[in-house]
Design a protein around this motif. Structure first.
Motif, short mmCIF file in Angstrom:
data_model
loop_
_atom_site.label_atom_id
_atom_site.label_comp_id
_atom_site.label_asym_id
_atom_site.label_seq_id
_atom_site.Cartn_x
_atom_site.Cartn_y
_atom_site.Cartn_z
N UNK A 1 0.98 -1.31 0.03
CA UNK A 1 0.01 0.07 0.14
C UNK A 1 0.80 1.33 0.02
N UNK A 2 0.40 2.33 -0.78
CA UNK A 2 1.07 3.39 -0.67
C UNK A 2 1.51 4.09 0.82
N UNK A 3 0.50 4.23 1.47
CA UNK A 3 0.72 4.59 2.98
C UNK A 3 1.89 4.08 3.64
N UNK A 4 2.00 2.73 3.47
CA UNK A 4 3.17 1.94 4.15
C UNK A 4 4.43 2.14 3.37
N UNK A 5 4.36 2.14 2.10
CA UNK A 5 5.55 2.60 1.58
C UNK A 5 5.94 3.90 1.99
N UNK A 6 5.17 4.58 2.01
CA UNK A 6 5.86 6.44 2.32
C UNK A 6 6.20 6.17 3.86
N UNK A 7 5.68 5.66 4.75
CA UNK A 7 6.00 5.46 6.21
C UNK A 7 7.51 4.87 6.28
N UNK A 8 7.51 3.89 5.45
CA UNK A 8 8.73 3.01 5.43
C UNK A 8 9.96 3.55 5.04
N UNK A 9 9.56 4.48 3.73
CA UNK A 9 10.83 5.44 3.14
C UNK A 9 10.86 6.75 3.27
N UNK A 10 10.31 7.27 4.50
CA UNK A 10 9.91 8.61 4.63
C UNK A 10 11.08 9.35 4.39
N UNK A 266 1.65 3.15 11.19
CA UNK A 266 0.17 2.90 10.98
C UNK A 266 -0.81 3.99 10.65
N UNK A 267 -0.67 5.03 11.63
CA UNK A 267 -1.46 6.35 11.27
C UNK A 267 -1.11 7.03 9.95
N UNK A 268 0.15 7.12 9.84
CA UNK A 268 0.51 7.55 8.36
C UNK A 268 -0.30 6.78 7.13
N UNK A 269 -0.21 5.47 7.35
CA UNK A 269 -0.68 4.46 6.44
C UNK A 269 -2.31 4.68 6.25
N UNK A 270 -2.93 4.66 7.39
CA UNK A 270 -4.34 5.06 7.40
C UNK A 270 -4.74 6.47 7.08
N UNK A 271 -3.84 7.66 7.26
CA UNK A 271 -4.22 8.80 6.70
C UNK A 271 -4.17 8.83 5.43
N UNK A 272 -3.09 8.07 4.62
CA UNK A 272 -3.05 8.17 3.21
C UNK A 272 -4.17 7.51 2.37
N UNK A 273 -4.71 6.40 3.32
CA UNK A 273 -5.78 5.59 2.56
C UNK A 273 -6.89 6.26 2.70
#
Length: 715
Positions: A1-10, A266-273
């Motif tokens: 998912x895009x959100x998790x990708x962003x959080x992991x490679x912020x 997880x907050x970043x992932x859900x925010x993006x989603x």
């Protein structure tokens, strides 16, 4: 998912984002010089054909430069002033870039080129070329050189192209001053909203990224087509506004996820989603609203479409990719300090609940107020722009104020006619008939000059020779009073007069008339397109046909207020002294169209934010009534904050000196404020209460279509 990708490679995403912003800034810096200047003209129209024929066959055109010569002693007929006038005319005609120059002293002394008191006279010149050549290459050298005072005469510079050259310069200063005011003010407002300077800085950075990104994208567009200089102004205005809007929505949602106890990633992932999907729908709505300007075949208006779409692309990318990455790096440092009051105890929850208890009473009162404020729009009169778009202190404005006060006719604004092959005797009868039209001061032709149907002497020497193919040129000089009150009507009467040969009308009044007609004729098409496209976007988001229909009607209602105030203030002159402009009794049509597209898109922007949260609650609980106040309570603080920032941004342009910018600032700021208060705070809950579960209804075929192509879930 895009959100998790962003959080992991912020970290890498933030570094890449900074690099992209710097590159966009470098590319965008060249955009400003690559943009084009435009005139109010309709490509392919009758007046444009006349312009081409005048230049090609008669080696002339409508004068776009004027010198007002004032005798310091005596009159312009006295020998010293007359000698100075003739020398000035010869000097101007000899300048590079000037096609022709003529004056009161060289054209046989027509009274239309002489002031009523005899102390002033005009020198007119035709400078061939497009607006870029005339305003950027020729006039910057001519205007300062010919603005002079000697022992005999004083010379002031004006004319149509000089007016709009000065308008461009003043607009650039106004925008720069407004941006210098807006940025610190927006930062202060965001700090007040967030109570965290880090969150405020990130949101402003999102707006700046949108500006830089949109200018870079426009540089690409410029490689394929002409884009008006005013597109950069729209990029600045909407870049900050949309970037901040989307930044607010993402930060608010991220904070909400953190308060639920989720970890930062997880907050970043859900925010993006969730918020990211809503931002995408909002961006699509705004882009669709502005892209319909491409339906107008005018570079001036289509440029705003290019700028609007570029801003949306950059703002969405900044808010859904770069901002979440930065939030991941900041962790909990963006959270609001102190306890957060439950949503059910807030003002917006209580207000929505109160409205829903008595929807007819509250909704009816709000509707009556909005209709009252919008009523002045019923008296709108579309007209042609002139030098009064400039402040009274502008040199070109001061020159034209004197011409209006001291000259009985507007020689520079003559309607130019070109004919097929015709003999002078036939031309004489037609010219005499033209001179009998109400508001015509004089008609010049190869057969002589005519006033009120009677011959008035020979034509100016050498001015009206027959073209190689036998075509003739006829000049219809209007009175100042007719040009002021009904220039468009005059053009229509001239074109309607039966002629014994093929004839077409051009000149500045005809060019503006054709432009105005081209704009107003396409208004129904543009309105239908913008409603249809945004309706489709909202249907994809909600799966309902009722919610988009209601949103469309409410947005049109809020825009009627904007147009009502526009007419009351800028047409009729209410508060003109306070705002510092001169009303002309009409509204130039292209700016209100631009305002309509911007304000409609931004209103739908807030509707998307609001509906997303209400639909989320409805999907979760199935309660059509309870979901409304809770959804409003969750989205209204965001909408209010975004509207405050955006209204402040637009209101700053009301401090400018150019009337077009004042209209944009006052009208759009008011539309945003009304939409965020009366519309979203009163009419939305009232109508949703009355509609109940029908808010989310769609016919079975459309429901099945939405199930196949719509997004899964809502954010």
């Amino acid at each position: 998912m895009l959100g998790r990708f962003i959080a992991e490679r912020a970290r890498w995403i933030v570094v890449a984002g900074i690099a992209v912003a710097l590159l966009a800034g470098a590319i965008g810096a060249g955009t400003l010089n690559a943009l084009s200047l435009n005139r109010f003209e309709a490509p392919g129209s009758e007046s444009m054909r006349v312009r081409d024929v005048l230049a090609r066959d008669h080696h002339t055109g409508s004068p776009n430069l004027a010198l007002l010569v004032t005798a310091r002693q005596g009159t312009v007929d006295d020998a010293p002033a007359a000698r100075a006038g003739r020398e000035l005319t010869r000097e101007l005609a000899a300048r590079p870039g000037v096609g022709r120059a003529w004056s009161y002293w060289t054209a046989g002394g027509p009274e239309t080129l002489r002031g009523a008191d005899g102390r002033q006279a005009l020198v007119l010149a035709w400078i061939p070329g497009d607006a870029d050549r005339v305003r950027r290459e020729v006039l910057p050298a001519l205007a300062p050189e010919f603005t002079r005072t000697t022992d005999v005469v004083e010379v002031e510079v004006g004319g149509g192209d000089e007016v709009f050259r000065q308008t461009m310069q003043q607009a650039r200063k106004d925008f720069l001053r407004a941006e210098l005011l807006i940025l610190p003010l927006v930062l202060l407002l965001l700090w007040r909203v967030y109570r965290r300077i880090s969150a405020a800085l990130l949101t402003v950075a999102t707006g700046l990224f949108a500006v830089l990104g949109s200018l870079a994208l426009l540089r690409v567009v410029v490689a394929f087509t002409d884009v008006s200089t005013f597109a950069s102004n729209i990029a600045l205005v909407m870049g900050i506004g949309l970037g901040v809007d989307y930044g607010l929505f993402v930060v608010f949602r991220h904070r909400e996820e953190l308060r639920r106890g989720l970890g930062v990633a997880e907050a970043v992932a859900r925010t993006v989603r969730g918020a990211g999907r809503t931002v995408l729908f909002s961006g699509a709505t705004v882009a669709a609203s502005l892209s319909v300007l491409l339906a107008f075949p005018f570079p001036f208006l289509s440029s705003f479409a290019y700028a609007g779409v570029a801003v949306v692309l950059a703002a969405v990318a900044g808010a859904t990719v770069l901002l979440p990455a930065a939030l991941a790096l900041l962790g909990h440092r963006v959270e609001r300090p102190g306890p957060v009051r439950p949503e059910t105890e807030g003002f917006w929850f209580r207000a929505a609940t109160r409205v829903m208890r008595r929807p007819l009473a509250y909704g009816g009162a709000a509707l009556a107020l909005l209709l009252l404020l919008g009523a002045p729009f019923l008296g709108v009169r579309f007209g042609l722009p002139d030098d009064r778009v400039l402040p009274a202190s502008a040199p070109a404005r001061q020159m034209h104020d004197q011409v209006r006060a001291g000259f009985t006719a507007e020689e520079a604004d003559a309607v130019q006619l070109v004919t097929a092959a015709a003999d002078p005797a036939t031309v004489a009868g037609y010219a005499a008939a033209l001179s009998r039209i109400d508001g015509v001061a004089r008609v010049d032709s190869s057969a002589g000059s005519f006033r009120g149907g009677d011959p008035g002497g020979p034509p100016p020497s050498g001015e009206f020779t027959t073209a190689a193919g036998g075509g003739q040129r006829i000049s219809v000089v209007p009175t100042s009073a007719r040009l002021e009150s009904d220039a468009t009507g005059l053009v229509r009467e001239i074109r309607a007069l039966p002629a014994p040969f093929a004839v077409e009308a051009g000149g500045y009044p005809a060019e503006l008339t054709d432009y105005r007609d081209g704009v107003t004729d396409r208004l129904p098409l543009v309105a239908a397109l913008i409603v249809a496209v945004t309706f489709a976007v909202l249907f994809l988001m909600t799966g309902s046909v009722v919610a988009p229909l209601k949103a469309t009607l409410l947005n049109l209602l809020s825009l009627s207020v904007m147009f009502g105030v526009l007419v009351a203030v800028f047409q009729e002159g209410f508060l003109s002294g306070l705002l510092g402009f001169t009303p002309t009794g009409t509204i130039e049509p292209s700016i209100p169209i631009l305002m309509f597209c911007i304000a409609y898109g931004l209103s739908m922007d807030y509707e998307v934010f609001l509906l997303a949260r209400i639909k989320e609650e409805y999907d979760r609980t199935g309660d059509a009534r309870a979901s409304v106040p809770l959804g409003i309570a969750r989205s209204a603080p965001l909408v209010t904050a975004a509207a405050l920032v955006l209204a402040t941004s637009f209101a700053a342009y009301a401090t400018g000196q150019v009337v077009f910018l004042k209209q944009l600032g006052v009208g759009t700021a008011l539309a945003v404020a009304v939409d965020a208060t009366l519309i979203r705070g009163v009419l939305v809950p009232a109508l949703m209460r009355l509609a109940g579960p029908a808010n989310w209804w769609a016919p079975a075929p459309l429901r099945r279509l939405h199930d196949r192509i719509g997004p899964a879930g809502h954010g």
